[in-house]
Design a protein around this motif. Structure first.
Motif, PDB file in Angstrom:
ATOM      1  N   UNK B 249       0.805  -1.228   0.000  1.00  0.00           N
ATOM      2  CA  UNK B 249       0.000   0.000   0.000  1.00  0.00           C
ATOM      3  C   UNK B 249       0.826   1.261   0.000  1.00  0.00           C
ATOM      4  N   UNK B 250       1.596   1.443  -1.070  1.00  0.00           N
ATOM      5  CA  UNK B 250       2.376   2.669  -1.224  1.00  0.00           C
ATOM      6  C   UNK B 250       3.786   2.509  -0.677  1.00  0.00           C
ATOM      7  N   UNK B 251       4.716   3.231  -1.272  1.00  0.00           N
ATOM      8  CA  UNK B 251       6.101   3.111  -0.836  1.00  0.00           C
ATOM      9  C   UNK B 251       6.718   4.480  -0.630  1.00  0.00           C
ATOM     10  N   UNK B 252       6.930   5.181  -1.730  1.00  0.00           N
ATOM     11  CA  UNK B 252       7.511   6.530  -1.717  1.00  0.00           C
ATOM     12  C   UNK B 252       8.898   6.538  -1.073  1.00  0.00           C
ATOM     13  N   UNK B 253       9.550   5.379  -1.040  1.00  0.00           N
ATOM     14  CA  UNK B 253      10.910   5.323  -0.518  1.00  0.00           C
ATOM     15  C   UNK B 253      11.001   4.879   0.924  1.00  0.00           C
ATOM     16  N   UNK B 330      23.764   8.381   0.865  1.00  0.00           N
ATOM     17  CA  UNK B 330      23.484   8.258  -0.574  1.00  0.00           C
ATOM     18  C   UNK B 330      22.606   9.428  -1.025  1.00  0.00           C
ATOM     19  N   UNK B 331      21.657   9.763  -0.153  1.00  0.00           N
ATOM     20  CA  UNK B 331      20.714  10.818  -0.499  1.00  0.00           C
ATOM     21  C   UNK B 331      21.417  12.163  -0.687  1.00  0.00           C
ATOM     22  N   UNK B 332      22.374  12.429   0.163  1.00  0.00           N
ATOM     23  CA  UNK B 332      23.085  13.699   0.020  1.00  0.00           C
ATOM     24  C   UNK B 332      23.804  13.767  -1.321  1.00  0.00           C
ATOM     25  N   UNK B 334      22.605  12.469  -4.147  1.00  0.00           N
ATOM     26  CA  UNK B 334      21.589  12.789  -5.147  1.00  0.00           C
ATOM     27  C   UNK B 334      21.147  14.256  -5.024  1.00  0.00           C
ATOM     28  N   UNK B 335      21.117  14.739  -3.789  1.00  0.00           N
ATOM     29  CA  UNK B 335      20.792  16.159  -3.603  1.00  0.00           C
ATOM     30  C   UNK B 335      21.745  17.006  -4.440  1.00  0.00           C
ATOM     31  N   UNK B 336      23.024  16.672  -4.380  1.00  0.00           N
ATOM     32  CA  UNK B 336      23.998  17.440  -5.123  1.00  0.00           C
ATOM     33  C   UNK B 336      23.971  17.132  -6.607  1.00  0.00           C
ATOM     34  N   UNK B 337      23.781  15.855  -6.923  1.00  0.00           N
ATOM     35  CA  UNK B 337      23.879  15.445  -8.318  1.00  0.00           C
ATOM     36  C   UNK B 337      22.662  15.890  -9.119  1.00  0.00           C
ATOM     37  N   UNK B 338      21.478  15.493  -8.688  1.00  0.00           N
ATOM     38  CA  UNK B 338      20.275  15.778  -9.458  1.00  0.00           C
ATOM     39  C   UNK B 338      19.573  17.049  -9.027  1.00  0.00           C
ATOM     40  N   UNK B 339      19.690  17.360  -7.752  1.00  0.00           N
ATOM     41  CA  UNK B 339      18.905  18.468  -7.229  1.00  0.00           C
ATOM     42  C   UNK B 339      19.563  19.807  -7.423  1.00  0.00           C
ATOM     43  N   UNK B 340      20.650  20.027  -6.690  1.00  0.00           N
ATOM     44  CA  UNK B 340      21.220  21.373  -6.681  1.00  0.00           C
ATOM     45  C   UNK B 340      21.892  21.724  -8.004  1.00  0.00           C
ATOM     46  N   UNK B 341      22.278  20.740  -8.791  1.00  0.00           N
ATOM     47  CA  UNK B 341      22.884  21.056 -10.091  1.00  0.00           C
ATOM     48  C   UNK B 341      21.832  21.189 -11.176  1.00  0.00           C
ATOM     49  N   UNK B 342      20.699  20.539 -10.948  1.00  0.00           N
ATOM     50  CA  UNK B 342      19.557  20.725 -11.822  1.00  0.00           C
ATOM     51  C   UNK B 342      19.808  20.311 -13.253  1.00  0.00           C
ATOM     52  N   UNK B 367      10.453   9.787  -2.138  1.00  0.00           N
ATOM     53  CA  UNK B 367      10.238  10.235  -3.518  1.00  0.00           C
ATOM     54  C   UNK B 367      11.022  11.493  -3.911  1.00  0.00           C
ATOM     55  N   UNK B 368      11.985  11.285  -4.786  1.00  0.00           N
ATOM     56  CA  UNK B 368      12.830  12.402  -5.207  1.00  0.00           C
ATOM     57  C   UNK B 368      14.215  12.314  -4.581  1.00  0.00           C
ATOM     58  N   UNK B 369      14.291  11.642  -3.423  1.00  0.00           N
ATOM     59  CA  UNK B 369      15.543  11.266  -2.798  1.00  0.00           C
ATOM     60  C   UNK B 369      16.543  12.427  -2.708  1.00  0.00           C
TER      61      UNK B 369
END
Lengths: 160, 763, 289
Positions: B249-253, B330-332, B334-342, B367-369
């Motif tokens: 019933x749902x995951x979202x990570x 790991x999340x940090x 992705x924050x830098x890789x996908x998020x803050x660099x956009x 979700x979005x990690x």
């Protein structure tokens, strides 16, 4: 101390001795093994446990089991008739209104009670009336569309 | 031409779910089954001196009590990182089932298995625990101070930094910084939020004293869950069987790896009781004692030319990871890789991510990690730069947006990119040209905003990613695909069977997908990182090639034709269109499979593949209305344009986008976990946690920008998490357009908004 | 625990007497069931009053609208008489929890649970309602201010006394009522603030005003200063604003970790008062909304 409960669930008469402090949802799930009715919060705040009692959508998780005395109860298991899905079920499946599915039985029962009472709801009415059902997966849009489509089908069926 | 890929095939699990027949963990009732309840710490930080269970044990109906004194002391990490961390890095193993120290309010102290849940809960009251309270720390800045209380002294000696500083370097930001002419800097703060998936965490563990452990659970990664359990209980992994029942019933990570500790606790009790044990988290336990989204702050700096060209990016992220590491490190990344660099052309990038332990509920995958936090930081800074340059924010984004063939810092290339189209489509849908920058007066003011981003189609290269699966033709010619991927809601299993049916060339009616079970198929990472359709699909198209080859080879002999001239279309063996005449009579696969069976042959293939990665792109636009007297914000419309490559099942893709939009709306405006010292988080139920209800949904338009990714199976890219990423930036940008105030802190609760309005406009 | 289904008021009184104070009357039970489980309330016997026909009635009697204590919020907000006379009550009943809650919860329960921000009870409070109570000693009528003993505490003892109905005087032609709610979410949430008002307007001036607000103290709190000041005042934007400021004098809101700080509630209470008064003026066609 157990008390005698007589009730009708999905058209079947049921007589049991139950602990009156039990909640209706536990009776349905643990005693009758009707596990289609889900528990999302057990506090009346998510709608996953919605069933129809005497024509009204109610939260079985905060309902004392004895409220079912002499009542007509419909759960999600009782909606499919002769192997045919109810139009609401069908539209939920076709319209992408189901994802994880945990809110689905409650949502469908809520939608049925709504359409029984108001066969031609507006989008706004659907949203308002069903807002006691939480869904974290769909964003609600496809659920709203499915309910409106089902309403249309039910009206057509009635006209035929 | 595909017969199924690209079509709105109704979900295969729709019937089960719409009729209440579909089973979830909470629906599992095993013979002789016990029920569990867990005793949790009332302290944010304390030594557990002793746990006395003697009174509780005497209660009728109590069968087993698990504490630190009678359960394994193995250190583990409850998430997949325990088995997916890339070499040479090592996962942080800082959790035990029960430990000598409790590190947040809600940390596990003991668990009871009893004949009923009521007895188990009653027994908890009779367990006597002696604690010695320790000083605690609750936020990033305090935790990083010299002399701060140490949350995990064994794993972050001296500084509360979990797993070391995460660094990303691309080009040379430092050396090139001054080549820029304009500099923007912003600092944003983001709150902790909860996944709040509808089914709470749960597990039913059934330990057979001969040494076999079977666990039904809500995990979104059955294999990693199995491997973690085998490690904790020191059992051969082959003796541990984890399965979804099959629905989740749902995951979202939130249940990557174990479902909080549900599997570990139910198993520990089952091993002690030698009976099946069911442990279902209450809603309050789910809210207060499982991973949440990281709160924290991010400082972003952009160096740019006067004409708007980006020169360099410098970002520092400080994230509160709570009491245990889980996936924080790991999340940090992705924050830098996908998020803050956009999704921009930055030739020079400098990123430092600090993941900080505190005495609070753990933060991990959601979700979005980490990308939603990063995107909010970056998009705020881009808007700031636009303002400094006097540029339209859409225009500035179009100028710097990534496009096909661009170089970027990731170790894999941009295989397909329609970001420009996404930006244009989202802007068009929201009415950007007519609405942006229009002066607003009066009590109710309107504005529009935009944001964009990118994400991943699986976990590589940040973590290990691969799948193994079986594919076979049954004796009657039908196709059975066995893969351990779970179905947590997106419809991955439907999409995958669409891919498999097309790739093999059989009708979907004669095909089935067996999933979510470690005994039905070999290793699969599980559902995370928007990966399931992309990565498992990547393997299935390759297995289909092998399977067809096997079928053609046997059919060639059987039909006495050259196998290379054969094709399989819609369940019929036929000659290829371009094969030399004469063509064979179409032969049903059902006939062929049966004939093969009678001659001792079944068409079976298995295989294992690590996918590459293909970045999806997306842009969201929002229109909002702000009430100047109350600070209330109403979102009127959200428009989302996504480049997901090919949409295997468009209606399911829209479902993912809309889902992310509404979750993003909650993130931007309402959802927030509020900590009260001495009490813990206030938000322990749906009525105290303001996720959007149905009557809060705005108009939404999800636009699938047609694309094709050369690496993705049938051109597919990931989509599951994307909808969550640029929603908050678009909404916050729209609020600024409406009232001229930029908010650097979310959520935009009416209190925060009104306070600023009064500061800027007076009473 | 024992569960008794009563078929008449007399039977309820018998059951109550028999239980000697250990019973609790149960209507919708949406709060009671959870309160018993959490130990907040105790009851050895539950007396279900929802099957007593006279307690379900909604009818017009001698210039009053009478709402049976077991009528659900849905029955109330969908009833033609309630819709005709009390649109503000309809609006507020629809704000309690969700439709699923409204389908079983009652207006009487909304008053008896005595939560300060209970929406239906708030809207009702300015309508001059009379609560009809029955116990061993007979029948009596109470007014709003008799009902609230404290935060979440009613003066009514559900182990001894039964509320049978709520009587609301019908509004005259120049009277109207309103309800305003400041909310983080439309459903499944308590309000940050709510304000209810009722007034009579004659020749563009307020004849009288009843104004209550919550949660700013115990139960629905009267904005006495504003009420008194408003008498005889011109119906205008400026009047509403002044009334809003005066309302603050009787309000003592607290900070809530979720539903707004004291400062925010104080900043927005005048706005809610203003909007409530405007809503009345609009209904009576004195101003445009």
């Amino acid at each position: 101390m157990k008390e005698r409960l007589v009730t009708t669930v999905n058209g079947r008469r049921i007589e049991r001795y139950v602990d009156p402090s039990m909640r209706l949802v536990d009776f349905l799930r643990d005693e009758l093994l009707l596990t289609g009715t889900k528990i999302g919060c057990k506090q009346g705040e998510c709608g996953a446990c919605t069933i129809i009692m005497n024509g009204t959508a109610v939260l079985s998780c905060i309902m004392p089991v004895m409220k079912a005395m002499d009542a007509e109860i419909l759960t999600i298991e009782g909606l499919e008739k002769d192997g045919k899905l109810h139009p609401i079920q069908d539209e939920f499946i076709k319209g992408g209104a189901i994802q994880c599915g945990f809110c689905t039985p409650g949502f469908i029962m809520g939608a049925k009670a709504l359409l029984d009472e108001n066969p031609s709801p507006t989008s706004e009415e659907v949203r308002e009336e069903l807002s006691g059902h939480i869904c974290r997966c769909t964003g609600y849009k496809k659920i709203e569309d499915a309910v409106l489509k089902a309403a249309e089908r039910l009206r057509e069926e009635k006209d035929d | 031409m595909t017969k199924y890929v690209g079509k709105n095939i109704p979900r295969l699990d729709g019937y089960d779910k719409a009729t209440g027949r579909g089973l979830y963990t909470t629906d599992i009732y095993l013979p002789h089954m016990l029920h569990a309840a867990v005793l949790r710490s009332p302290y944010a930080h304390a030594k557990v001196i002793s746990v006395d269970v003697s009174e509780a044990e005497k209660m009728e109906g109590v069968v087993a009590i698990a504490t630190k004194d009678n359960t394994p002391r193995t250190y583990f990490n409850a998430t997949a990182s325990m088995f997916l961390t890339n070499l040479p890095d090592k996962p942080v193993l800082d959790q035990q089932i029960f430990s000598d120290v409790v590190r947040y309010i809600g940390d596990e102290v003991a668990a009871v298995a009893a004949e009923t849940e009521a007895i188990a809960k009653e027994a908890l009251k009779k367990i006597k625990v002696v604690y010695e309270e320790l000083p605690a720390v609750y936020n990033v800045d305090d935790a990083m101070k010299d002399g701060a209380p140490q949350v995990q002294p064994d794993f972050s000696p001296g500084n509360n930094v979990c797993g070391g500083v995460v660094k990303i370097r691309y080009g040379d930001a430092e050396a090139n910084w001054d080549k820029g002419e304009v500099f923007a800097e912003t600092k944003v703060y983001m709150q902790r939020i909860k996944q709040a998936q509808l089914e709470t965490h749960g597990a039913v563990a059934d330990y057979n004293p001969k040494g076999h452990l079977k666990v039904y659970s809500t995990t979104q990664t059955p294999y990693p869950a199995k491997m973690i359990l085998a490690t904790i209980f020191d059992m051969p992994a082959s003796n541990v069987h984890v399965k979804n029942p099959p629905y989740v019933g749902g995951g979202f990570g939130v249940r990557i790896g174990l479902s909080a500790k549900a599997e570990a606790i139910a198993s520990a009790l089952s091993i002690l009781a030698k009976r099946p044990v069911k442990y279902i988290y209450s809603r309050s336990e789910d809210f207060l004692t499982s991973d949440s989204r990281h709160e924290g702050y991010i400082v972003s700096k952009i160096s740019a030319m006067k004409d708007g060209t980006f020169v360099a990016l410098d970002t520092r992220a400080y994230m509160n990871t709570g009491a245990y590491a889980t996936l924080g490190v790991e999340l940090a990344g992705v924050t830098g890789a996908n998020g803050t660099s956009g999704a921009y052309r930055f030739p020079n990038i400098h990123y430092d991510g600090y993941v900080i332990y505190t005495n609070q509920e753990t933060a991990g995958a959601f979700r979005g990690f980490g990308a939603p936090q990063g995107a909010f930081a970056l998009e705020t800074c881009v808007d700031q730069l636009a303002k400094q340059l006097g540029r339209d924010p859409l225009d500035l984004r179009l100028q710097n947006a990534l496009r096909d063939g661009d170089e970027w810092w990731f170790p894999y290339p941009i295989t397909s990119c329609k970001l420009m189209d996404c930006l244009k489509e989202a802007a068009k849908s929201i009415g950007w040209d007519e609405k942006r920058g229009k002066k607003q007066t009066g009590t109710i003011r309107r504005g529009v905003g935009i944001g964009c981003g990118t994400h991943v189609s699986n976990g590589a290269p940040f973590c290990l990613d691969y799948n193994a699966a079986f594919m076979r033709i049954e004796v009657d010619g039908s196709l059975l695909v066995s893969s351990a991927v779970p179905e947590i809601g997106p419809g991955s299993t439907t999409g995958l069977l669409q891919i498999a049916a097309d790739a093999v060339g059989v009708p979907m009616e004669n095909a089935r997908f067996a999933f979510g079970d470690t005994d039905v198929a070999p290793f699969d990472v599980g559902s995370h990182a928007s990966r399931t359709l992309y990565s498992a699909g990547y393997l299935l198209v390759r297995l289909a090639v092998d399977l067809r080859e096997q079928i053609f080879e046997w059919a060639g002999k059987f039909l006495d034709v050259d196998p290379s001239t054969l094709d399989l279309v819609d369940g019929q063996i036929v000659s290829k269109c371009d094969a030399a005449e004469p063509h064979i009579e179409p032969t049903p696969l059902s006939y062929l499979a049966h004939q093969a069976h009678l001659r001792a042959k079944q068409f079976v293939v298995s295989g294992c593949k690590a996918p590459t990665n293909s970045p999806p792109f997306h842009a969201h636009a929002a229109e909002v209305e702000v009430d100047m007297e109350t600070g209330m914000i109403k979102v009127l419309k959200l428009a989302a344009a996504h480049d997901v490559g090919v949409a295997v099942n468009p209606i399911l893709v829209e479902g993912q986008i809309e889902s992310g939009l509404i979750m993003g709306l909650g993130y931007a405006l309402r959802e927030e976990m509020t900590y009260q010292e001495g009490k813990g988080f206030y938000n322990d139920s749906y009525h105290k946690y303001m996720l959007p209800t149905m009557d809060e949904t705005p108009e939404m338009e999800s636009i699938i920008v047609e694309g094709f990714d050369p690496d993705g199976p049938f051109g597919v890219k990931g989509v599951g998490e994307c909808g969550m990423i640029p929603t908050a930036p678009a909404i916050v940008g729209a609020v600024e357009d409406a009232i001229g105030i930029r908010f650097y802190e979310i959520p935009l609760t009416p209190g925060r908004v009104l306070k600023k309005i009064k500061e800027v406009y007076g009473d | 625990m024992k569960y008794l289904i009563a078929n008449s008021t007399t039977e309820v009184l018998e059951f109550l007497k028999e239980a000697g104070g250990t019973a609790s009357i149960l209507a919708g039970g949406t709060d009671l069931v959870l309160d018993i489980e959490s130990g907040k309330k105790k009851a050895d016997v539950l007396i279900d009053v929802t099957r007593i026909p006279e307690l379900k009635k909604i009818e017009e009697v001698d210039g009053f609208l009478e709402i049976g204590a077991a009528a659900t919020l849905t029955e109330i907000h969908s009833h033609p008489l309630v819709r005709k006379y009390f649109p503000s009550l309809v609006k507020a009943c629809k704000k309690v929890g969700s439709r699923l809650i409204q389908n079983v919860a009652t207006l009487a329960g909304n008053v008896i649970t005595a939560q300060p921000a209970a929406d239906a009870g708030m809207a009702l409070s300015v309508l001059d309602p009379r609560f009809v109570l029955v116990d061993e000693e007979g029948t009596r009528e109470c007014y709003v201010d008799d009902m609230y003993a404290g935060f979440g505490v009613s003066t009514l003892d559900s182990g001894r006394t039964l509320m049978t109905k709520i009587r609301i005087p019908l509004p005259k032609e120049n009277e109207a009522a309103s309800f305003q709610r400041l909310e983080l979410r439309k459903s499944l949430s308590l309000p940050m603030l709510n304000v209810a008002a009722m007034a009579a307007i004659k020749e563009g001036k307020f004849e009288w005003v009843r104004l209550r607000m919550a949660p700013v103290g115990k139960g629905p709190v009267r904005a006495v200063e504003a009420e008194e000041w408003l008498v005889g005042k011109e119906v205008s934007e400026e009047t509403f604003e002044r009334a809003g400021e005066l309302a603050l004098e009787n309000a003592n809101p607290r900070s809530n970790p979720l539903r707004g700080s004291k400062e925010y509630r104080e900043a927005t209470l005048p706005v809610m008062v203003k909007r409530a008064l405007l809503e009345i003026a609009t209904q009576l066609n004195v101003m445009e909304g």
